[in-house]
Enzyme design. Structure first.
Site, PDB file in Angstrom:
ATOM      1  N   PRO A 102      40.840  36.899  40.720  1.00 20.54           N
ATOM      2  CA  PRO A 102      41.548  36.170  40.785  1.00 20.54           C
ATOM      3  C   PRO A 102      43.848  37.557  41.032  1.00 20.54           C
ATOM      4  CG  PRO A 102      42.111  36.441  38.324  1.00 20.54           C
ATOM      5  CD  PRO A 102      40.982  36.987  39.005  1.00 20.54           C
ATOM      6  N   GLY A 104      46.940  36.506  42.957  1.00 23.41           N
ATOM      7  CA  GLY A 104      47.881  35.402  43.569  1.00 23.41           C
ATOM      8  C   GLY A 104      48.838  36.023  44.757  1.00 23.41           C
ATOM      9  N   SER A 131      43.448  32.197  41.727  1.00 20.85           N
ATOM     10  CA  SER A 131      44.567  32.182  40.569  1.00 20.85           C
ATOM     11  C   SER A 131      45.327  30.975  40.350  1.00 20.85           C
ATOM     12  CB  SER A 131      45.678  33.782  41.406  1.00 20.85           C
ATOM     13  OG  SER A 131      46.810  33.263  40.979  1.00 20.85           O
ATOM     14  N   TYR A 155      46.906  30.714  34.301  1.00 23.24           N
ATOM     15  CA  TYR A 155      48.217  31.624  33.396  1.00 23.24           C
ATOM     16  C   TYR A 155      48.266  30.255  32.474  1.00 23.24           C
ATOM     17  CZ  TYR A 155      48.532  35.648  36.063  1.00 23.24           C
ATOM     18  OH  TYR A 155      48.224  37.008  35.875  1.00 23.24           O
ATOM     19  N   THR A 181      43.549  34.038  31.962  1.00 26.19           N
ATOM     20  CA  THR A 181      44.577  35.405  31.573  1.00 26.19           C
ATOM     21  C   THR A 181      45.721  35.824  30.415  1.00 26.19           C
ATOM     22  OG1 THR A 181      43.922  35.434  34.007  1.00 26.19           O
ATOM     23  CG2 THR A 181      45.295  37.453  33.145  1.00 26.19           C
ATOM     24  N   ARG A 190      57.319  47.211  36.564  1.00 22.24           N
ATOM     25  CA  ARG A 190      56.874  47.550  38.697  1.00 22.24           C
ATOM     26  C   ARG A 190      57.951  48.133  38.694  1.00 22.24           C
ATOM     27  NH1 ARG A 190      53.143  42.486  39.525  1.00 22.24           N
ATOM     28  NH2 ARG A 190      51.502  42.631  37.271  1.00 22.24           N
ATOM     29  N   LYS A 263      40.673  36.939  30.045  1.00 28.81           N
ATOM     30  CA  LYS A 263      40.982  38.208  30.941  1.00 28.81           C
ATOM     31  C   LYS A 263      41.720  38.632  30.882  1.00 28.81           C
ATOM     32  CE  LYS A 263      41.793  38.489  35.914  1.00 28.81           C
ATOM     33  NZ  LYS A 263      43.326  39.936  36.000  1.00 28.81           N
ATOM     34  N   HIS A 287      44.370  44.322  34.532  1.00 27.08           N
ATOM     35  CA  HIS A 287      45.184  43.971  35.505  1.00 27.08           C
ATOM     36  C   HIS A 287      45.748  45.291  36.713  1.00 27.08           C
ATOM     37  CE1 HIS A 287      47.403  39.966  36.103  1.00 27.08           C
ATOM     38  NE2 HIS A 287      47.741  40.634  37.337  1.00 27.08           N
ATOM     39  N   ARG A 290      48.682  46.991  36.277  1.00 26.29           N
ATOM     40  CA  ARG A 290      49.753  46.522  36.811  1.00 26.29           C
ATOM     41  C   ARG A 290      50.487  46.227  35.543  1.00 26.29           C
ATOM     42  NH1 ARG A 290      49.472  44.521  41.585  1.00 26.29           N
ATOM     43  NH2 ARG A 290      50.786  43.022  42.052  1.00 26.29           N
ATOM     44  N   SER A 319      39.361  46.431  36.785  1.00 27.81           N
ATOM     45  CA  SER A 319      40.351  47.287  37.746  1.00 27.81           C
ATOM     46  C   SER A 319      40.053  48.103  38.237  1.00 27.81           C
ATOM     47  CB  SER A 319      41.152  47.334  36.434  1.00 27.81           C
ATOM     48  OG  SER A 319      41.495  46.006  35.696  1.00 27.81           O
ATOM     49  N   ILE A 321      37.582  49.180  40.847  1.00 26.05           N
ATOM     50  CA  ILE A 321      36.326  49.243  41.299  1.00 26.05           C
ATOM     51  C   ILE A 321      36.201  49.449  42.863  1.00 26.05           C
ATOM     52  CG2 ILE A 321      33.758  47.242  42.084  1.00 26.05           C
ATOM     53  CD1 ILE A 321      33.849  48.103  39.067  1.00 26.05           C
ATOM     54  N   ARG A 342      42.115  44.355  44.658  1.00 29.85           N
ATOM     55  CA  ARG A 342      42.723  45.039  46.493  1.00 29.85           C
ATOM     56  C   ARG A 342      41.677  45.316  47.184  1.00 29.85           C
ATOM     57  NH1 ARG A 342      45.130  47.696  41.456  1.00 29.85           N
ATOM     58  NH2 ARG A 342      47.097  47.494  41.060  1.00 29.85           N
TER      59      ARG A 342
HETATM   60  C1  FNR Z   1      46.124  40.670  40.257  1.00 27.81           C
HETATM   61  N1  FNR Z   1      45.800  40.300  39.612  1.00 27.81           N
HETATM   62  C2  FNR Z   1      46.180  39.236  38.883  1.00 27.81           C
HETATM   63  N2  FNR Z   1      45.029  38.649  37.959  1.00 27.81           N
HETATM   64  C3  FNR Z   1      45.202  36.874  37.342  1.00 27.81           C
HETATM   65  O1  FNR Z   1      44.581  36.681  36.185  1.00 27.81           O
HETATM   66  N3  FNR Z   1      45.754  36.476  37.764  1.00 27.81           N
HETATM   67  C4  FNR Z   1      46.149  36.554  39.010  1.00 27.81           C
HETATM   68  O2  FNR Z   1      47.902  35.801  39.688  1.00 27.81           O
HETATM   69  C5  FNR Z   1      46.616  38.220  39.570  1.00 27.81           C
HETATM   70  N4  FNR Z   1      47.655  38.224  40.400  1.00 27.81           N
HETATM   71  C6  FNR Z   1      47.419  39.459  40.926  1.00 27.81           C
HETATM   72  C7  FNR Z   1      47.795  40.516  42.280  1.00 27.81           C
HETATM   73  C8  FNR Z   1      47.323  40.999  43.091  1.00 27.81           C
HETATM   74  C9  FNR Z   1      48.487  40.913  44.166  1.00 27.81           C
HETATM   75  C10 FNR Z   1      46.227  42.157  42.440  1.00 27.81           C
HETATM   76  C11 FNR Z   1      46.726  43.444  43.044  1.00 27.81           C
HETATM   77  C12 FNR Z   1      46.388  41.513  40.914  1.00 27.81           C
HETATM   78  C13 FNR Z   1      45.228  40.901  38.418  1.00 27.81           C
HETATM   79  C14 FNR Z   1      42.651  40.736  39.228  1.00 27.81           C
HETATM   80  O3  FNR Z   1      42.511  39.636  38.755  1.00 27.81           O
HETATM   81  C15 FNR Z   1      42.534  42.408  39.071  1.00 27.81           C
HETATM   82  O4  FNR Z   1      42.440  42.005  37.765  1.00 27.81           O
HETATM   83  C16 FNR Z   1      42.787  43.499  38.857  1.00 27.81           C
HETATM   84  O5  FNR Z   1      43.193  43.722  40.595  1.00 27.81           O
HETATM   85  C17 FNR Z   1      41.318  44.690  39.645  1.00 27.81           C
HETATM   86  O6  FNR Z   1      41.738  45.993  39.539  1.00 27.81           O
HETATM   87  P1  FNR Z   1      42.055  46.169  41.203  1.00 27.81           P
HETATM   88  O7  FNR Z   1      40.017  45.872  41.799  1.00 27.81           O
HETATM   89  O8  FNR Z   1      42.756  45.702  42.099  1.00 27.81           O
HETATM   90  O9  FNR Z   1      41.638  47.405  41.275  1.00 27.81           O
HETATM   91  C1  LAC Z   2      50.348  40.094  39.207  1.00 27.86           C
HETATM   92  C2  LAC Z   2      50.455  38.719  38.920  1.00 27.86           C
HETATM   93  C3  LAC Z   2      51.179  37.798  38.703  1.00 27.86           C
HETATM   94  O1  LAC Z   2      50.078  41.259  38.823  1.00 27.86           O
HETATM   95  O2  LAC Z   2      49.405  38.743  38.140  1.00 27.86           O
HETATM   96  O3  LAC Z   2      51.201  39.882  40.417  1.00 27.86           O
END
Ligand code: FNR
Ligand code: LAC
Length: 391
Positions: A102, A104, A131, A155, A181, A190, A263, A287, A290, A319, A321, A342
């Site tokens: 997911p 967002g 998400s 969420y 999550t 951040r 999660k 995450h 983050r 995270s 990969i 990402r």
């Molecule tokens: C996320 N992630 C995230 N997780 C979640 O549960 N709900 C969300 O809305 C979001 N939003 C979100 C936005 C952005 C821009 C990023 C980069 C990540 C976390 C996501 O689900 C996941 O845990 C990580 O992105 C995994 O790591 P990599 O693959 O980005 O390294």
């Molecule tokens: C994020 C949240 C909103 O990582 O999931 O930006």
């Protein structure tokens, strides 16, 4: 139907096209270059938001270092002519142990956002986790997924009527699991986003599920279409609740008969609590680095959690990969499936649906090739036996 899924054929396709017409891939083959193109293309604040992590971004880096510490020991001289990676996790069938995490507020990188992602993923049968904070509603995304399975990420809101409404909407729209999550009740520290004073939700972005929800809208003085700032205000109040603990999460889990995963777990004690509170699965995740800077990498957290509850629930990982070999390592260490974040966001940013599809195909092809070249042709053979930890 043949019992083979040779994703590696994608590689041959590229070489054949080059030979026949001189055509080269239209998108860069490395993720680093794809990210660089995305950076050129999108709002710098959006780039910082997606690329960034918490604090010194040390956990972002550690997620990568953890994969580097594990090496594959390939087996030679085995028959790998017929391979199949399809698997089923909590009743959800997938062509390989890969899902989209997911992510967002995707409209900040591409106007078609989750709809483009849904189309790209479903064209390959790869499930997504949508998400709560999507730019299109969960119903719109479900439609774009067609018959391809999808999970919904919740969420946990302060107003449990909203949780219940989201969960029931997701059930009705054909989502086959709920992912709660638990690591984002506050937004991590951040630096990039703070420097830009940028949080897209405050501009009314990424809250389509909320503004379309009867339980969310009920207490508003005016509908979001007339007073978006009023809706944003309520969203900031109910997005999360730092007072919630296991009893509250259990209550949300009990709102559905679908499998519910949690999660953002890194500690084996929390994994144990998740199982004793009836969760069907755990996504081991920091995450993408983050949230808690300095946190352990997901990959290093995985074996402890597998050891604690691996026989009692499904365990997935995300995270860091970044390639097919990373998928192999995480699965060998006990993950039922992995998720990417990402990497597909960069595909979306650069080329919409096509970009997402290309990114997924490359992960699948490299995964298939890595295994084929390591003497492995069945999912069950991906075990710790093929890994060595160095340093
Ligand atoms: C996320 N992630 C995230 N997780 C979640 O549960 N709900 C969300 O809305 C979001 N939003 C979100 C936005 C952005 C821009 C990023 C980069 C990540 C976390 C996501 O689900 C996941 O845990 C990580 O992105 C995994 O790591 P990599 O693959 O980005 O390294
Ligand atoms: C994020 C949240 C909103 O990582 O999931 O930006």
């Amino acid at each position: 139907m043949s019992d083979t899924t040779h994703f590696a054929d994608y590689e041959l396709g590229i070489y054949l096209q080059g030979m026949l017409s001189g055509a080269k891939p239209d998108l860069p083959m490395t993720l680093a270059e794809l990210e660089r193109l995305a950076k050129e293309k999108i709002d710098p604040r959006a780039f910082g938001y997606v690329a960034g992590g918490a604090g010194l971004e040390d956990t972002v880096a550690e997620n990568r270092r953890a994969f580097e510490r594990w090496r594959i020991m390939p087996h030679m001289c085995r028959d790998t002519s017929s391979r199949n990676w399809s698997t089923t996790v909590l009743g959800t069938k997938m062509p390989a142990p890969l899902m989209l995490a997911p992510v967002g507020v995707q409209e900040i990188v591409h106007p078609e956002a989750e709809l483009a992602v849904a189309r790209g993923a479903s064209s390959l049968g790869v499930p997504i986790v949508l998400s709560s904070l999507s730019s299109y509603t969960l119903e719109q995304v479900a439609e774009a997924m067609g018959d391809t399975p999808r999970w919904f990420q919740l969420y946990p809101p302060k107003d449990l009527a909203v949780a219940e409404s989201f969960i029931h909407r997701a059930e009705k729209a054909g989502y086959s699991a709920i992912v709660i999550t638990v690591d984002t009740r506050f937004i991590g520290w951040r630096a990039r986003d703070l420097q830009d004073a940028y949080l897209p939700f405050l501009e009314g972005k990424g809250i389509a599920n909320y503004t379309s929800d009867p339980a969310f809208c009920a207490p508003l003085d005016a509908p979001p279409s007339e007073n978006m700032m009023g809706a944003v205000g309520r969203w900031t109040e109910i997005y999360a609740d730092a007072a919630q603990s296991w009893a509250d999460f259990k209550r949300m889990r009990e709102m559905t008969s679908l499998p519910v995963l949690i999660k953002g777990i890194l500690h084996p004690d929390d994994a144990r609590r998740a199982v004793s509170n009836g969760f069907s699965g755990i996504i081991v995740s920091n995450h993408g680095g983050r949230q808690v800077d300095g946190a352990i990498s997901s990959l290093d957290a995985l074996p402890g959690i597998v050891g604690e509850v691996g026989l009692e629930c499904a365990i997935l990982l995300d995270s860091g990969i970044r390639c097919g070999a990373d998928m192999v390592k995480a699965i060998a260490l006990g993950a039922s499936a992995v998720l990417i974040g990402r990497p597909y966001a960069w595909g979306l940013a650069v080329a919409g649906e096509h970009g997402v599809r290309e990114v997924i195909q490359r992960f699948l092809a490299e995964f298939d090739l890595t295994l084929a070249l390591s003497g492995i042709s069945r999912r069950e053979e991906i075990t710790k036996e093929i890994l060595r930890r160095v340093t």
